[in-house]
Every structure is written in structure tokens, then in C-alpha cells.
Design an enzyme around this catalytic site. Structure first.
Site, PDB file in Angstrom:
ATOM      1  N   ARG A  61      98.494   1.367  37.998  1.00 41.48           N
ATOM      2  CA  ARG A  61      99.554   2.209  38.556  1.00 41.48           C
ATOM      3  C   ARG A  61     100.460   2.668  37.414  1.00 41.48           C
ATOM      4  NH1 ARG A  61      96.645   2.641  42.079  1.00 41.48           N
ATOM      5  NH2 ARG A  61      96.896   2.235  44.317  1.00 41.48           N
ATOM      6  N   GLU A 103     103.060  11.020  38.510  1.00 39.76           N
ATOM      7  CA  GLU A 103     101.852  11.819  38.712  1.00 39.76           C
ATOM      8  C   GLU A 103     101.827  12.584  40.027  1.00 39.76           C
ATOM      9  OE1 GLU A 103      98.384   9.016  40.492  1.00 39.76           O
ATOM     10  OE2 GLU A 103      99.107   8.406  38.522  1.00 39.76           O
ATOM     11  N   HIS A 131      93.735   9.934  37.200  1.00 38.21           N
ATOM     12  CA  HIS A 131      93.560   8.937  38.258  1.00 38.21           C
ATOM     13  C   HIS A 131      92.135   8.973  38.819  1.00 38.21           C
ATOM     14  CE1 HIS A 131      96.209   6.448  41.178  1.00 38.21           C
ATOM     15  NE2 HIS A 131      94.974   5.992  41.211  1.00 38.21           N
TER      16      HIS A 131
END
Length: 335
Positions: free
Chosen positions: A233, A262, A294
Site C-alpha cells: 500500500r 494514487e 498497482h
């Protein structure tokens, strides 16, 4: 019943439609759920969301007003959901408790080796027919020390790969993993791990107590030639502090598959209008930094498991069942 799925990638759409076939109809949207798009869900009892959805108080209020009762999140993480508000409004919220840990662990190692061996720089050069080796020297991982912050399923898979490289294994977690101990991992204090590791990889979940677990102090305690990898994360790292250390010429490489700001950026094409995030823009100017969007989880195996679990979560909801995936208890059904 028709399910509305937000934030569906092009590769995911046929998998989601196939998985729901014979159970419920599904409408897939490529837009992410946020305050602007929440009204689209009006009339849908069940929606499915991605990890970059925003499920804050205002979004949940809009969903509730439109008749939504169940939220099936297609991820393990749920820090984007205000669970207290969801429970107060009577939602059922479920997530995906488990999917292939190898997808993330293998990608974390892909990132680590890419920055270590300067793969992106080398590829860019050879596309221009520049075949020099200047500035491309990396290091053997064999015999060096890896520090794994978080030794759950993904951290364990990452550790097994490190063991295969022949590395010294250091770990940090609230509980020791017996499988990692069998591999020879030594559990140490976080400060000791950061000071001794040549490669640090983050595999802890994001909670208030782990936010900025890699802050300015932690970064300064790391070796100047260390490699830092984050595939968990974004908010685990204080990005402003990281930029400050990079400006001083520190670290062999930094590889980030996640970024603390993000949302509204990752999974989207920002190549035309550009990015207004100065921190991210500055971060990506460093030649020893690699940023991906991601994608660590993004294998056919992991995505397939995520979708299958999401379908089962919806079926459990319609049948009045509960599983370990339920984050907010389902209210009693009256039909």
C-alpha cells in the site's frame, strides 16, 4: 438481479461476465466509484468496486439513497471504505480475503531485480541502438541480506524466493511465521532490519499504526545502497521524505507499485492532460526509481480467484449467508 461493477479493466471484463453467467447479469463500467460517479448506481441493489474506489461518507450516503444494499469489493484491502458509516447505513460489505500470494511476491521480485540490474534503462538504450554498459552495473543478490516487513502469505512467498537466491533472511512482524523460520529467517526489530538489509520489501497491510511505517527516520536508517520495494500500500511510505532522501543521491533503487496518492491516477491514462501531482512527478525523474501502476496482483490466476470470490460473496448475500469475507454484517432479509 443485475450487478453493477465499477473500475473494471478491459482484461477483467470477459472474466467477470463469464463468472457471473448463470447467476446474475452484470454491467461492467471502466469508471471508478467516487462522489461524481456514485449516482450511476441508483437502482442497483448490489455493486462491485475496485481497490481505488472511494467509499467515503458522501459516496455511501448516495449509494444508500439510490437503493444499494451490498458492496462487493474486488480486493483484500479495504482502507478505502468507511466501515462505520457503511454499518450505520445498513450495508453488507464483503471483500476478497485471499488470492494468489505468488502474483504479488513474484512481481515484487521483478521490481527488485529490474532496479538492481537497471533493466528499464538498458531496454531504453538498446531501442536506440545504444549498446554501452556504462551505468548498468548491478549486484548479486546471493549472499546479501533481505529484510521483509510483513511475513504473512505474500511475505512468506517473497521470502521463499529470497531463500532460493541464497540470501540472509531478516523479518519483522507482529507474529513470527513458522514457515519463514524454517527457511532460516531471523526476526528482529524494525530498526535493526532496516539498518542491515540490502533489500527491503514491504508486505504489511495499511492500518493507522502502519501508515508511514517507512518515514524520514526509517529511510535515514537504511543503507545508502539499499533497494526499497513497495508492492503493498502506498501510504506505508512517506513519499515526501523518500524524495528528500533520493535528492541526496541515496539508494541503489526504489521500486513502487503503489503510491499514497494514487487514487484518481493509477489505472487511468494521464498521458495527454498530464499529472498535477508534483511529488509523483519529481519521484519519477530519478533514474534509480521505477513506478508501476498497482499491477502486482494482475495475473490471470489472481484475478480469476478475486472474481470467483466476488461472485461467491454476492451469492452468499442473496442467500442470506455470511462468510469470513464479510466486513460489515448483513442486515436481516425480509423477502
Amino acid at each position: 438481479m443485475e450487478i453493477l461493477a465499477f473500475g473494471v479493466q478491459a482484461d477483467e471484463k470477459p472474466l467477470i461476465e463469464k463468472a457471473f453467467a448463470g447467476h446474475h447479469d452484470v454491467r461492467c463500467l471502466d469508471v471508478f466509484l467516487n462522489e461524481d460517479t456514485a449516482p450511476i448506481a441508483a437502482g442497483y441493489e448490489v455493486i462491485s468496486t475496485s481497490v481505488n474506489a472511494s467509499l467515503n461518507n458522501r459516496v455511501l450516503q448516495t449509494l444508500a439513497a439510490g437503493g444499494t444494499q451490498m458492496i462487493a469489493q474486488r480486493s483484500t484491502g479495504f482502507n478505502n471504505i468507511d466501515l462505520q458509516v457503511a454499518e450505520r447505513l445498513g450495508f453488507t460489505v464483503a471483500r476478497v480475503s485471499y488470492y494468489s500470494p505468488y502474483s504479488v511476491a513474484e512481481f515484487a521480485w521483478t521490481l527488485a531485480m529490474a532496479v538492481n540490474r537497471r533493466v528499464v534503462r538498458a531496454s531504453n538504450r538498446t531501442r536506440d541502438f545504444d549498446f554501452r554498459l556504462d551505468g548498468l552495473m548491478g549486484r548479486d543478490m546471493h549472499g546479501r541480506t533481505v529484510g521483509v516487513l510483513g511475513t504473512g502469505k505474500i511475505g512468506e512467498a517473497f521470502t521463499r524466493i529470497a531463500h532460493g537466491y541464497g540470501m540472509r533472511l531478516l523479518g519483522w512482524d507482529v507474529a513470527e511465521n513458522p514457515a519463514c523460520l524454517e527457511l532460516g529467517m531471523k526476526y528482529v526489530a524494525k530498526d535493526e532490519l532496516l539498518a542491515e538489509a540490502d533489500l527491503v520489501s514491504l508486505h504489511v497491510p495499511l492500518f493507522p499504526e502502519t501508515r508511514h511505517i517507512i518515514d524520514a527516520v526509517a529511510l535515514r536508517s537504511m543503507k545508502d545502497e539499499a533497494i526499497l520495494v513497495n508492492s503493498s500500500r502506498g501510504a506505508l511510505i512517506d513519499t515526501e521524505a523518500l524524495v528528500g532522501e533520493l535528492r541526496q543521491g541515496r539508494f541503489c533503487g526504489v521500486a513502487l507499485d503503489v503510491y499514497e496518492a494514487e487514487a484518481g491516477l493509477f489505472f487511468l491514462d494521464k498521458s495527454i492532460q498530464g499529472v498535477e501531482d508534483d511529488t509523483l512527478a519529481r519521484l519519477m525523474t530519478f533514474p534509480n526509481v521505477l513506478v508501476t501502476s498497482h499491477q502486482a496482483y494482475y495475473t490471470v490466476d489472481a484475478v480469476g480467484q478475486i472474481i470467483d470470490t466476488t461472485v461467491n460473496n454476492v451469492l452468499d448475500y442473496t442467500a442470506g449467508r455470511r462468510s469470513e469475507n464479510v466486513l460489515v454484517p448483513a442486515p436481516p432479509r425480509t423477502d
